[in-house]
Design a protein around this motif. Structure first.
Motif, mmCIF file in Angstrom:
data_model
loop_
_atom_site.group_PDB
_atom_site.id
_atom_site.type_symbol
_atom_site.label_atom_id
_atom_site.label_comp_id
_atom_site.label_asym_id
_atom_site.label_seq_id
_atom_site.Cartn_x
_atom_site.Cartn_y
_atom_site.Cartn_z
ATOM 1 N N ALA A 123 0.830 -1.210 0.000
ATOM 2 C CA ALA A 123 0.000 0.000 0.000
ATOM 3 C C ALA A 123 0.862 1.258 0.000
ATOM 4 O O ALA A 123 0.604 2.200 -0.766
ATOM 5 N N GLU A 124 1.897 1.285 0.823
ATOM 6 C CA GLU A 124 2.739 2.485 0.881
ATOM 7 C C GLU A 124 3.505 2.672 -0.414
ATOM 8 O O GLU A 124 3.679 3.804 -0.887
ATOM 9 N N SER A 125 3.951 1.599 -1.009
ATOM 10 C CA SER A 125 4.664 1.708 -2.284
ATOM 11 C C SER A 125 3.768 2.315 -3.354
ATOM 12 O O SER A 125 4.176 3.235 -4.072
ATOM 13 N N LEU A 126 2.536 1.841 -3.451
ATOM 14 C CA LEU A 126 1.621 2.360 -4.472
ATOM 15 C C LEU A 126 1.304 3.832 -4.237
ATOM 16 O O LEU A 126 1.356 4.649 -5.162
ATOM 17 N N GLY A 127 0.969 4.191 -3.008
ATOM 18 C CA GLY A 127 0.659 5.587 -2.705
ATOM 19 C C GLY A 127 1.853 6.510 -2.899
ATOM 20 O O GLY A 127 1.719 7.627 -3.400
ATOM 21 N N SER A 128 3.031 6.032 -2.535
ATOM 22 C CA SER A 128 4.234 6.845 -2.697
ATOM 23 C C SER A 128 4.571 7.053 -4.169
ATOM 24 O O SER A 128 4.942 8.156 -4.578
ATOM 25 N N ILE A 129 4.433 6.015 -4.965
ATOM 26 C CA ILE A 129 4.710 6.140 -6.396
ATOM 27 C C ILE A 129 3.716 7.112 -7.036
ATOM 28 O O ILE A 129 4.094 7.973 -7.829
ATOM 29 N N GLY A 130 2.432 6.989 -6.690
ATOM 30 C CA GLY A 130 1.431 7.910 -7.230
ATOM 31 C C GLY A 130 1.732 9.351 -6.856
ATOM 32 O O GLY A 130 1.633 10.257 -7.690
ATOM 33 N N THR A 131 2.134 9.564 -5.611
ATOM 34 C CA THR A 131 2.473 10.920 -5.166
ATOM 35 C C THR A 131 3.685 11.441 -5.917
ATOM 36 O O THR A 131 3.715 12.606 -6.336
ATOM 37 N N GLN A 132 4.695 10.580 -6.112
ATOM 38 C CA GLN A 132 5.890 11.012 -6.847
ATOM 39 C C GLN A 132 5.553 11.364 -8.288
ATOM 40 O O GLN A 132 6.071 12.333 -8.832
ATOM 41 N N LEU A 133 4.656 10.595 -8.904
ATOM 42 C CA LEU A 133 4.236 10.919 -10.273
ATOM 43 C C LEU A 133 3.549 12.280 -10.321
ATOM 44 O O LEU A 133 3.719 13.036 -11.273
ATOM 45 N N ASN A 134 2.783 12.601 -9.289
ATOM 46 C CA ASN A 134 2.123 13.903 -9.209
ATOM 47 C C ASN A 134 3.143 15.012 -8.948
ATOM 48 O O ASN A 134 3.073 16.083 -9.547
ATOM 49 N N ALA A 135 4.099 14.758 -8.070
ATOM 50 C CA ALA A 135 5.055 15.782 -7.649
ATOM 51 C C ALA A 135 6.055 16.137 -8.739
ATOM 52 O O ALA A 135 6.518 17.274 -8.812
ATOM 53 N N GLY A 136 6.390 15.176 -9.569
ATOM 54 C CA GLY A 136 7.400 15.410 -10.592
ATOM 55 C C GLY A 136 8.784 15.013 -10.106
ATOM 56 O O GLY A 136 8.996 14.758 -8.921
ATOM 57 N N PRO A 137 9.742 14.991 -11.027
ATOM 58 C CA PRO A 137 11.071 14.449 -10.706
ATOM 59 C C PRO A 137 11.927 15.317 -9.795
ATOM 60 O O PRO A 137 12.880 14.832 -9.199
ATOM 61 N N ASN A 138 11.609 16.591 -9.650
ATOM 62 C CA ASN A 138 12.463 17.491 -8.865
ATOM 63 C C ASN A 138 12.017 17.684 -7.429
ATOM 64 O O ASN A 138 12.628 18.462 -6.701
ATOM 65 N N ARG A 139 10.951 17.015 -7.027
ATOM 66 C CA ARG A 139 10.486 17.154 -5.647
ATOM 67 C C ARG A 139 10.509 15.791 -4.973
ATOM 68 O O ARG A 139 10.215 14.782 -5.591
ATOM 69 N N ARG A 140 10.835 15.782 -3.707
ATOM 70 C CA ARG A 140 10.854 14.537 -2.935
ATOM 71 C C ARG A 140 9.529 14.387 -2.208
ATOM 72 O O ARG A 140 8.847 15.367 -1.927
#
Length: 140
Positions: free
Chosen positions: A63-80
């Motif tokens: 669950a955390e992996s999926l949510g984290s990946i989705g958030t990273q896709l939203n945030a873009g490559p330059n934000r953690r």
């Protein structure tokens, strides 16, 4: 399903970046990805308690992996991004095969993203319900 023009190929972006060490150890595979919806699966074998049931913590990792990946896709490559809250309710055990997680965005914002994650066994029975909140950190 074809992607609209000018839409990033999110699965390709994930493959290029690679998965984290824990995802590799758990055998997590991302099958579908966008900031709004992610699908991933994980083998039961290798992720069990001593009595042979899928470990509840393994569900939480998926669950955390999926949510984290989705958030990273939203945030873009330059934000953690970082997870700030996760909870899970375990409904049913799994003893073999794969479990599949479907993460659906509840809220996608500039600083917080929330996903509901439904994990099912190979018979389509819900084994776990989870919710994860991730924070998007300032650009560095």
């Amino acid at each position: 399903m074809t992607q609209p023009e000018n839409t990033p190929n999110y699965l390709e972006l994930i493959r290029e970046r690679g998965s984290g060490a824990l995802d590799k150890k758990m055998g997590i595979e991302i099958l579908e990805a966008s900031p709004e919806r992610l699908v991933g699966r994980m083998p039961v074998e290798g992720n069990t308690q001593p009595i042979g049931l899928l470990h509840g913590g393994a569900n939480v990792v998926l669950a955390e992996s999926l949510g984290s990946i989705g958030t990273q896709l939203n945030a873009g490559p330059n934000r953690r991004i970082v997870g700030v809250d996760i909870n899970a309710t375990h409904h049913k055990s799994a003893m073999s095969g794969y479990v599949t997680g479907v993460a659906t965005a509840v809220s996608i914002g500039k600083t917080l993203c929330v996903y509901e994650v439904v994990i099912t066994n190979e018979q389509g029975q819900r084994t776990c319900s989870a919710r994860i909140t991730c924070m998007i950190l300032a650009e560095r």
